[in-house]
Motif scaffolding. Structure first.
Motif, mmCIF file in Angstrom:
data_model
loop_
_atom_site.group_PDB
_atom_site.id
_atom_site.type_symbol
_atom_site.label_atom_id
_atom_site.label_comp_id
_atom_site.label_asym_id
_atom_site.label_seq_id
_atom_site.Cartn_x
_atom_site.Cartn_y
_atom_site.Cartn_z
ATOM 1 N N SER A 6 0.872 -1.281 0.020
ATOM 2 C CA SER A 6 -0.016 0.088 0.174
ATOM 3 C C SER A 6 0.801 1.340 -0.005
ATOM 4 O O SER A 6 0.789 2.011 -0.742
ATOM 5 N N VAL A 7 1.966 1.353 0.817
ATOM 6 C CA VAL A 7 2.731 2.527 0.891
ATOM 7 C C VAL A 7 3.539 2.565 -0.290
ATOM 8 O O VAL A 7 3.787 3.777 -0.878
ATOM 9 N N LEU A 8 4.139 1.637 -1.255
ATOM 10 C CA LEU A 8 4.470 1.785 -2.324
ATOM 11 C C LEU A 8 3.834 2.582 -3.291
ATOM 12 O O LEU A 8 4.263 3.255 -4.055
ATOM 13 N N GLU A 9 2.340 2.436 -3.269
ATOM 14 C CA GLU A 9 1.704 3.041 -4.152
ATOM 15 C C GLU A 9 1.369 4.422 -4.042
ATOM 16 O O GLU A 9 1.069 5.404 -4.596
ATOM 17 N N THR A 10 2.062 5.126 -2.708
ATOM 18 C CA THR A 10 1.924 6.368 -2.440
ATOM 19 C C THR A 10 3.096 7.323 -2.909
ATOM 20 O O THR A 10 3.227 8.282 -2.570
ATOM 21 N N GLN A 11 3.883 6.682 -3.556
ATOM 22 C CA GLN A 11 5.385 7.334 -4.023
ATOM 23 C C GLN A 11 4.893 8.687 -4.797
ATOM 24 O O GLN A 11 4.153 8.532 -5.461
ATOM 25 N N ASP A 12 5.610 9.620 -4.183
ATOM 26 C CA ASP A 12 5.192 11.158 -5.055
ATOM 27 C C ASP A 12 6.607 11.805 -5.155
ATOM 28 O O ASP A 12 7.679 11.494 -4.228
ATOM 29 N N TRP A 13 6.689 12.729 -5.900
ATOM 30 C CA TRP A 13 7.976 13.729 -6.120
ATOM 31 C C TRP A 13 7.608 14.835 -4.945
ATOM 32 O O TRP A 13 6.802 15.370 -4.810
ATOM 33 N N GLN A 14 8.654 14.910 -4.124
ATOM 34 C CA GLN A 14 8.736 16.111 -3.188
ATOM 35 C C GLN A 14 10.265 16.576 -3.147
ATOM 36 O O GLN A 14 10.997 15.987 -2.774
ATOM 37 N N GLU A 15 10.133 17.744 -3.740
ATOM 38 C CA GLU A 15 11.574 18.493 -3.690
ATOM 39 C C GLU A 15 12.755 17.572 -4.166
ATOM 40 O O GLU A 15 13.631 17.479 -3.747
ATOM 41 N N GLY A 16 12.238 17.356 -5.287
ATOM 42 C CA GLY A 16 13.179 16.277 -6.180
ATOM 43 C C GLY A 16 13.477 15.004 -5.837
ATOM 44 O O GLY A 16 14.308 14.211 -6.443
ATOM 45 N N LYS A 17 12.852 14.511 -5.024
ATOM 46 C CA LYS A 17 12.856 13.209 -4.210
ATOM 47 C C LYS A 17 11.807 12.460 -4.227
ATOM 48 O O LYS A 17 10.765 12.989 -4.126
ATOM 49 N N ILE A 18 11.788 11.157 -4.352
ATOM 50 C CA ILE A 18 10.511 10.393 -4.107
ATOM 51 C C ILE A 18 10.336 9.903 -2.576
ATOM 52 O O ILE A 18 11.101 9.494 -1.880
ATOM 53 N N GLN A 19 9.058 10.369 -2.097
ATOM 54 C CA GLN A 19 8.844 10.137 -0.852
ATOM 55 C C GLN A 19 7.607 9.360 -0.913
ATOM 56 O O GLN A 19 6.720 9.212 -1.820
ATOM 57 N N THR A 20 7.054 8.733 0.470
ATOM 58 C CA THR A 20 6.075 7.896 0.560
ATOM 59 C C THR A 20 5.405 8.459 1.794
ATOM 60 O O THR A 20 5.944 9.068 2.602
ATOM 61 N N GLN A 21 4.261 7.747 2.000
ATOM 62 C CA GLN A 21 3.387 7.991 3.144
ATOM 63 C C GLN A 21 4.198 7.234 4.300
ATOM 64 O O GLN A 21 5.015 6.080 4.014
#
Length: 730
Positions: free
Chosen positions: A472-487
């Motif tokens: 589930s957390v892998l599906e929350t990957q998002d770009w934040q300040e040039g890096k990939i972040q998750t919940q």
């Protein structure tokens, strides 16, 4: 060692440096928040002393023999579930005036941007000064607790670097030596990429982008003035009033294609820059670039003769590294070097005495690049775990340094606590084996290192039970300040003590962590649900050539693998998270691949095995990476994806399953195989003449997609012999 978190930075080689703080709006208003990662640095400077929770300690700030009072507070930051340090001087107007006067460039920029936002303070987004204009305060320990010496690093006016998107008007604008943008759009509103024209000054450098390449560079001769729309833009539907900049164009030979540099430039912190998170170009006219970005661009294009006005002098280039006014980014390798690096990895594996089928290493790399979760399936003893270990070892990731971790899955694992951890009776959090790796991987000093986690015998327990939180957390990957972040992966409700909250709080899946599961498919293991299948590439190890012997006469590449070992995690990190990230620069390939999937989905719908957007995006990303790096032909790459993302979904005993397998076999064989697949005849008759061509000792027919054709042949045989078939039964 460099440590960096948000607006704080530290080089541990600089004596007595506590930390460097980038000047922002809070510095002019009341003080600064100190990230938890820098608390030990202030604790050391204070010789082990710190304020009590909820209280403050007076602090002396020393600058050029002048003393200024401030307070160091320790507060309970309830929303983040941790304690926090804050340095405040909101009552010291003398110090605030000094900062406004000293950092006048940052102050003017921030106040202008805040004025443009036209919103209440509570709703205003934070204004970030571009990196090439940033100013800093260095905090140094003095040997006296709660006394810090300040040094100021101020902005010195240098030519700014800009990026302009030009379409069909580029040649006309070049002939006139101009840039022009309207004041308002057709709705009477200002657009920020047009408003940037106000800030262009004489001597600035402009990169001219058109038709997927930077084609010119120019130097501004006259700053922007208001001027009517020039004749070169008469055919545009823009309004008549605008701003005009005069500049002298110099052609770049050869032009610099976007794919040559976009992934590297994305690692440079460009506020309001021209590239979006997927590496494509934002819509708009004029965007901020940076001198550091220009240096990176020049380092990637040795074949281009850059004009003298674009070359940084040696003093400035040295100051960018020695004084670190800008942190030199961690860059991924260029696309053209990927195939060489993969050959070096293959050489490392062969030197260890292991051999894998053709293109398997490339396929494994592309699968990890597409998503950091891959499943290796096959009978026991085929080298699945060994592949992961040797691949990681080529990067310098070993069990000794903690960058390679083997986690044997137990049959009794039934929930995520077995993997992530749990809270004991005393209220302390006991981390699981995976959590311990994630904690190490997210440390600032480890952010560039790849961490490999091998989940061995992954399906001895039901994957959906103990691995559900990870999926589930892998599906929350998002770009934040040039890096990939998750919940967050670990709920804050599990963490009662301040120590646990600091160590495990807000723990997601860092972008430098790569998960690989090995599975055996037999009577002792559990099958996978579509939730798992959709989220991973499945690589098979079922076809074994036992007559493969060590050959000491074979010439193995002897190039030292140290170049590979020094690679950072960006070699493997995904460049795309959503299809929009990649679409504009890869439109033809995306459309071509999607059209294939639409035809396949029409077949799969009959057995309720059709795929959704997640699988479509993953296959498109795989195909894009393959084309970028020139690893395999397009048909070879699609063959691997058909095998790994589509066929695992097919199982059953109905005649509709048989029809789907036959139709897919017909597509996999193609027209050049010499094998005729008559669907209607084979639906009613024995299909053994088709699948027996893959039997032991037989030479299979030439196929358009040989990997998939072989698998489909086994699945057809199982269906006829056992009355049931599945990808996992071979």
């Amino acid at each position: 060692m460099i440590k960096q978190l948000r607006s704080w930075w530290k080089d541990t080689e600089i004596p007595n440096l506590i930390g460097r703080k980038k000047v922002d709006f809070s510095m002019f208003r009341d003080g600064t928040h100190i990230p938890v990662e820098f608390h030990p640095d202030f604790l050391e400077a204070n010789q082990g002393q710190q304020p009590s929770l909820g209280e403050g300690r007076k602090v002396k700030l020393v600058h050029e023999d002048q003393n200024y009072e401030a307070t160091l507070f320790k507060i309970d930051q309830v929303s983040a579930g941790r304690e926090a340090l804050q340095l405040r001087y909101n009552g010291n107007q003398t110090l605030k005036n000094l900062l406004i006067e000293t950092f006048s460039h940052s102050y003017s920029y921030i106040m202008q941007e805040r004025t443009n936002q036209q919103a209440d303070d509570a709703k205003r987004p934070q204004v970030v000064v571009p990196e090439d204009q940033a100013e800093y305060i260095d905090f140094f320990a003095t040997g006296v607790p709660f006394e810090y010496r300040l040094e100021f690093i101020t902005f010195k006016s240098k030519p700014n670097v800009w990026w302009v998107n030009q379409g069909t008007t580029i040649q006309a604008e070049k002939e006139e030596g101009i840039l022009w943008a309207p004041l308002l759009n057709s709705q009477g509103r200002k657009l920020y990429h047009w408003e940037m024209m106000r800030e262009v000054k004489q001597g600035d450098i402009i990169l001219h982008y058109s038709n997927k390449a930077i084609r010119y560079v120019s130097q501004v001769t006259d700053a922007a003035v208001e001027a009517p729309k020039p004749g070169s833009m008469a055919n545009t539907n823009w309004q008549e009033d605008g701003r005009l900049v005069r500049t002298e164009y110099v052609e770049l030979i050869p032009p610099i294609m976007l794919q040559q540099f976009n992934q590297q430039i994305m690692q440079v912190n460009l506020t309001q820059g021209p590239l979006h998170s997927g590496g494509g170009v934002n819509q708009g006219y004029l965007f901020r670039f940076s001198r550091q970005g220009l240096q990176v661009l020049q380092s990637l294009t040795a074949e281009v003769i850059w004009p003298n006005f674009t070359i940084l002098d040696q003093d400035e280039a040295a100051s960018n590294t020695e004084n670190a006014h800008e942190v030199i980014p961690i860059l991924p390798p260029t696309d053209s070097t990927i195939i060489t690096l993969l050959h070096q990895i293959q050489s490392h594996i062969r030197r260890k005495g292991f051999f894998f089928p053709e293109h398997l290493i490339e396929n494994f790399y592309l699968s990890l690049k597409t998503k950091p979760f891959v499943i290796l399936a096959g009978i026991s003893g085929t080298g699945k775990t060994r592949l992961v270990k040797l691949f990681a070892e080529a990067f310098g990731a070993t069990g000794n340094n903690g960058q390679f971790t083997l986690i044997p899955v137990r049959p009794d694992w039934s929930d995520p606590a077995d993997l992530l951890g749990y809270k004991d009776l005393s209220g302390r959090f006991k981390p699981g084996p995976l959590t311990e790796v994630l904690v190490e991987a997210r440390k600032p000093e480890n952010g560039h290192k790849p961490y490999f986690i091998c989940m061995d015998e992954m399906n001895l327990a039901r994957v959906e039970h103990y691995f559900s939180d990870l999926l589930s957390v892998l599906e929350t990957q998002d770009w934040q300040e040039g890096k990939i972040q998750t919940q967050d992966l670990i709920s804050s409700t599990l963490l009662d003590t301040p120590e646990d909250q600091v160590k495990f709080g807000s723990l997601g899946i860092p972008e430098n962590v790569f998960l690989i599961g090995t599975v055996n498919m037999d009577e002792t293991t559990h099958p996978f649900s579509k939730k798992v299948l959709d989220r991973a590439n499945k690589l098979e190890f079922n076809y074994i050539n036992l007559q493969q012997y060590p050959d000491f006469n074979v010439q193995v590449e002897t190039s030292d693998s140290s170049d590979v070992a020094e690679l950072n995690h960006l070699f493997l990190r995904s460049d795309y998270l959503q299809l929009v990230d990649a679409y504009d620069t890869n439109k033809e390939l995306v459309v071509r691949t999607t059209e294939r999937l639409v035809k396949i989905n029409a077949l799969l719908e009959d057995i309720h095995a059709h795929v959704g957007f997640r699988v479509r995006d993953a296959i498109c990303f795989y195909m894009i990476y393959n084309e970028r790096y020139k690893l395999m032909s397009e048909e070879e790459a699609f063959d691997w994806q058909l095998l790994q993302k589509i066929l695992p979904r097919i199982q059953g005993s109905h005649s509709s399953v048989r029809r789907v397998l036959l139709k897919l076999m017909k597509e996999a064989l193609g027209t050049g195989s010499g094998v005729t697949v008559n669907i209607e005849d084979l639906m009613d008759n024995d299909a053994s003449p088709l699948y027996l061509k893959w039997a032991a000792g037989q030479t299979p027919p030439t196929a358009k997609h040989p990997q998939s054709a072989r698998k489909l042949a086994f699945m057809l045989r199982r269906l006829e012999e056992d009355g049931f078939t599945s990808y996992w039964l071979s």
